[in-house]
Design a protein around this motif. Structure first.
Motif: not given
Length: 330
Positions: A295-299
């Protein structure tokens, strides 16, 4: 007519047979297909050339097989170009186009000046055929050899299929007045009929001890094969890729004494089978903990198709085998 003009035989594969020499073949012309494949990526020139050659081979080989689903050509190497992969999807129904997609994986810092084939290093050339559900996929491989991907394909057919096969290919960018560039590729495939070539007649004479087409034939069959290859040697690049000579006219020019017969041409398009459902399926083997790591930092969980460049952006709660909000199946 300019080189960028769409002509009737672009993006087609024309099957033919030479009755006097027991030989079958294909003439392929690709332009929009190559544009569709190559505009997705910013490949160095040498990598572009390798992908174009592989796509052209795929169109020629794919049309020779009674294919129900997918044919794949792959190259794996230890060189700067690590992998080239192409897929040929059979037409879903009579009159519909076949579809081709392709991509390459490479190390930009290792790419050097020189011939495209020199970027491959040691490795293998493979052909894979998948006829769909409830069938066992077939795979055959041969070492990289001969200085071109076309030579590798010829070695594959001689070694794995015992079929004398020859390719003559031309591909590259043409520049029109005004400066625009356009990819064009053309090629001819010859193959001795399977019933005429059941075994090797002597020692393997190819590079690295591999069989060649000449090793498989003797007597009249060998003479016929040598004759049609000499005729093919007279083909010129512009005859294969230029807009002036139709494939039927080219066959008559090359093989008129061999009594060529042509069959219905098959159209080919650039096409990809990626979808959000396929992305979800590929992620279905992972647990929630695994998905969390992706999962990216942007969720979000993201994925890009290497073939067509499509970008997928997914809610992590909807992917993985224990996804709490997995979409319901209709």
């Amino acid at each position: 007519m300019t080189l960028g003009t769409k002509i009737a035989w672009d993006d087609t594969v024309l099957p033919f047979q030479l009755d006097n020499s027991d030989t079958r073949g294909r003439v392929a012309r690709l332009d929009g297909v190559l544009e569709g494949i190559l505009r997705q990526h910013d490949y160095p020139p040498g990598v572009e050339a390798l992908v174009a050659e592989m796509a052209l081979l795929t169109a020629l080989v794919g049309q020779t097989i009674k294919l129900r689903w997918k044919l794949s050509l792959q190259v794996q190497t230890n060189g700067p170009v690590r992998m080239i992969a192409t897929d040929y999807f059979a037409p879903k129904a009579d009159g519909e186009p076949a579809r081709i997609r392709a991509y390459a994986s490479f190390d930009p810092e290792r790419i050097e000046a020189g011939a495209p084939f020199d970027q491959l290093g040691e490795g293998y050339f493979a052909i894979l055929m998948d006829q769909g559900p409830d069938t066992t996929p077939y795979q055959g491989i041969t070492p990289l050899s001969g200085g071109s991907l076309a030579a590798c394909a010829e070695a594959y057919f001689a070694q794995s299929e015992q079929l004398p096969t020859r390719f003559s290919l031309s591909f590259g960018k043409s520049t029109e007045a005004g400066g625009s560039e356009h990819w064009r590729a053309g090629g001819i495939m010859l193959q001795h009929m399977p019933k005429a070539s059941p075994f090797a007649t002597g020692d393997a004479t190819g590079e690295g001890g591999l069989l060649t087409g000449d090793d498989l034939l003797q007597g009249d069959d060998g003479e016929n094969w040598s004759r049609v290859n000499l005729l093919l040697d007279t083909v010129e690049d512009l005859e294969m890729i230029g807009p002036q000579i139709a494939p039927t006219d080219l066959l008559l020019r090359l093989f008129h004494e061999e009594r060529p017969r042509v069959f219905d041409a098959q159209s080919v398009h650039f096409g990809c089978t990626c979808s959000v459902e396929r992305v979800r399926n590929s992620l279905s083997i992972y647990s929630a903990k695994d998905i969390e790591k992706m999962t990216t930092d942007d969720g979000r969980v993201t994925a890009d198709c290497q073939f067509c460049g499509a970008h997928y952006d997914l809610d992590p709660a909807t992917v993985g085998f224990d996804a709490p909000d997995a979409p319901t199946q209709g």
